[in-house]
Design a protein around this motif. Sequence first.
Motif, PDB file in Angstrom:
ATOM      1  N   TYR A  89      -5.993  -1.150  -6.451  1.00 17.52           N
ATOM      2  CA  TYR A  89      -6.131   0.235  -6.903  1.00 17.52           C
ATOM      3  C   TYR A  89      -4.837   0.623  -7.593  1.00 17.52           C
ATOM      4  CZ  TYR A  89      -3.478   1.323  -2.661  1.00 17.52           C
ATOM      5  OH  TYR A  89      -2.519   1.358  -1.673  1.00 17.52           O
ATOM      6  N   TYR A  90      -4.886   1.686  -8.384  1.00 19.46           N
ATOM      7  CA  TYR A  90      -3.716   2.146  -9.128  1.00 19.46           C
ATOM      8  C   TYR A  90      -3.740   3.658  -9.138  1.00 19.46           C
ATOM      9  CZ  TYR A  90      -0.375   2.692 -12.964  1.00 19.46           C
ATOM     10  OH  TYR A  90       0.713   3.032 -13.732  1.00 19.46           O
ATOM     11  N   ASN A  91      -2.705   4.262  -8.585  1.00 23.46           N
ATOM     12  CA  ASN A  91      -2.636   5.717  -8.535  1.00 23.46           C
ATOM     13  C   ASN A  91      -1.934   6.223  -9.794  1.00 23.46           C
ATOM     14  OD1 ASN A  91      -2.102   8.422  -8.053  1.00 23.46           O
ATOM     15  ND2 ASN A  91      -2.053   8.101  -5.836  1.00 23.46           N
ATOM     16  N   ALA A  92      -2.701   6.416 -10.843  1.00 24.34           N
ATOM     17  CA  ALA A  92      -2.150   6.769 -12.151  1.00 24.34           C
ATOM     18  C   ALA A  92      -1.372   8.080 -12.129  1.00 24.34           C
ATOM     19  CB  ALA A  92      -3.270   6.836 -13.184  1.00 24.34           C
ATOM     20  N   ASP A  93      -1.878   9.088 -11.404  1.00 30.37           N
ATOM     21  CA  ASP A  93      -1.180  10.382 -11.372  1.00 30.37           C
ATOM     22  C   ASP A  93       0.200  10.242 -10.741  1.00 30.37           C
ATOM     23  OD1 ASP A  93      -3.308  11.637 -12.593  1.00 30.37           O
ATOM     24  OD2 ASP A  93      -4.227  12.268 -10.701  1.00 30.37           O
ATOM     25  N   GLU A  94       0.281   9.550  -9.604  1.00 38.51           N
ATOM     26  CA  GLU A  94       1.586   9.343  -8.953  1.00 38.51           C
ATOM     27  C   GLU A  94       2.533   8.561  -9.853  1.00 38.51           C
ATOM     28  OE1 GLU A  94       1.856   7.689  -5.034  1.00 38.51           O
ATOM     29  OE2 GLU A  94       0.340   9.073  -4.244  1.00 38.51           O
ATOM     30  N   ARG A  95       2.032   7.543 -10.531  1.00 39.18           N
ATOM     31  CA  ARG A  95       2.885   6.726 -11.397  1.00 39.18           C
ATOM     32  C   ARG A  95       3.383   7.550 -12.577  1.00 39.18           C
ATOM     33  NH1 ARG A  95       2.589   4.977  -7.383  1.00 39.18           N
ATOM     34  NH2 ARG A  95       4.601   5.956  -7.552  1.00 39.18           N
ATOM     35  N   GLY A 143      -1.148  -0.798  -4.142  1.00 42.77           N
ATOM     36  CA  GLY A 143      -2.363  -1.378  -4.691  1.00 42.77           C
ATOM     37  C   GLY A 143      -2.224  -2.849  -5.055  1.00 42.77           C
ATOM     38  N   ASP A 152       0.811  -1.216   0.000  1.00 42.62           N
ATOM     39  CA  ASP A 152       0.000   0.000   0.000  1.00 42.62           C
ATOM     40  C   ASP A 152       0.845   1.266   0.000  1.00 42.62           C
ATOM     41  OD1 ASP A 152      -2.631  -0.983  -0.200  1.00 42.62           O
ATOM     42  OD2 ASP A 152      -2.590  -1.581   1.897  1.00 42.62           O
ATOM     43  N   GLU A 153       2.149   1.124  -0.258  1.00 43.75           N
ATOM     44  CA  GLU A 153       3.027   2.284  -0.376  1.00 43.75           C
ATOM     45  C   GLU A 153       4.016   2.045  -1.506  1.00 43.75           C
ATOM     46  OE1 GLU A 153       5.014   3.054   3.310  1.00 43.75           O
ATOM     47  OE2 GLU A 153       3.152   3.162   4.440  1.00 43.75           O
TER      48      GLU A 153
END
Length: 170
Positions: free
Chosen positions: A147-153, A126, A120-121
């Motif tokens: 989940y997938y943090n697209a902006d961070e990636r 995710g 989760d980090e």
Amino acid sequence: MKALHHVGITVKDLDASIGFYHDVLGLEFSNEPSPWFDGPELGPAVGVPGAGLRQVSLTLGDTTLELLQYKSPPSETSKPLASNNIGASHVAFRVDDIHAKKAELEAKGIEFYSDVNVVDEGVLAGWRWVYFEDPDGYPLELVEVAYYNADERREGIAEYLASRSQPQPA
């Protein structure tokens, strides 16, 4: 390039591996198992002098898994490379519910390396993942992307690419 066409795995016994990948894991046939190929042009074409092999292609979603059994020359190894060795690989299967799929496969006799790992980090936030093996000891993985943090990636990838364009210290 537009997509990956297939991933290939060399196996000890094609029929036993079909039993595992098709009957246990549920991959579908793309083609029936081939006859043995061993013409003089095969070795140079696959980079294995004196090669004789047969294959089958199985599909899952848009991905094809090719299983190959060589009758010649004999394998130089008795089991797949450990994951830390150069050239080692593994195949990961994406699932919707990793706990349910793990329980289903355990009921079919599959043993896993560990409990489900939860991230989760960081760059894999995710992911829920766990490893197991095919009959030859080849490492396989189940992955659930909760989940997938697209902006961070996207930001992380952009930062990485920008850092590569800078002269690196000697």
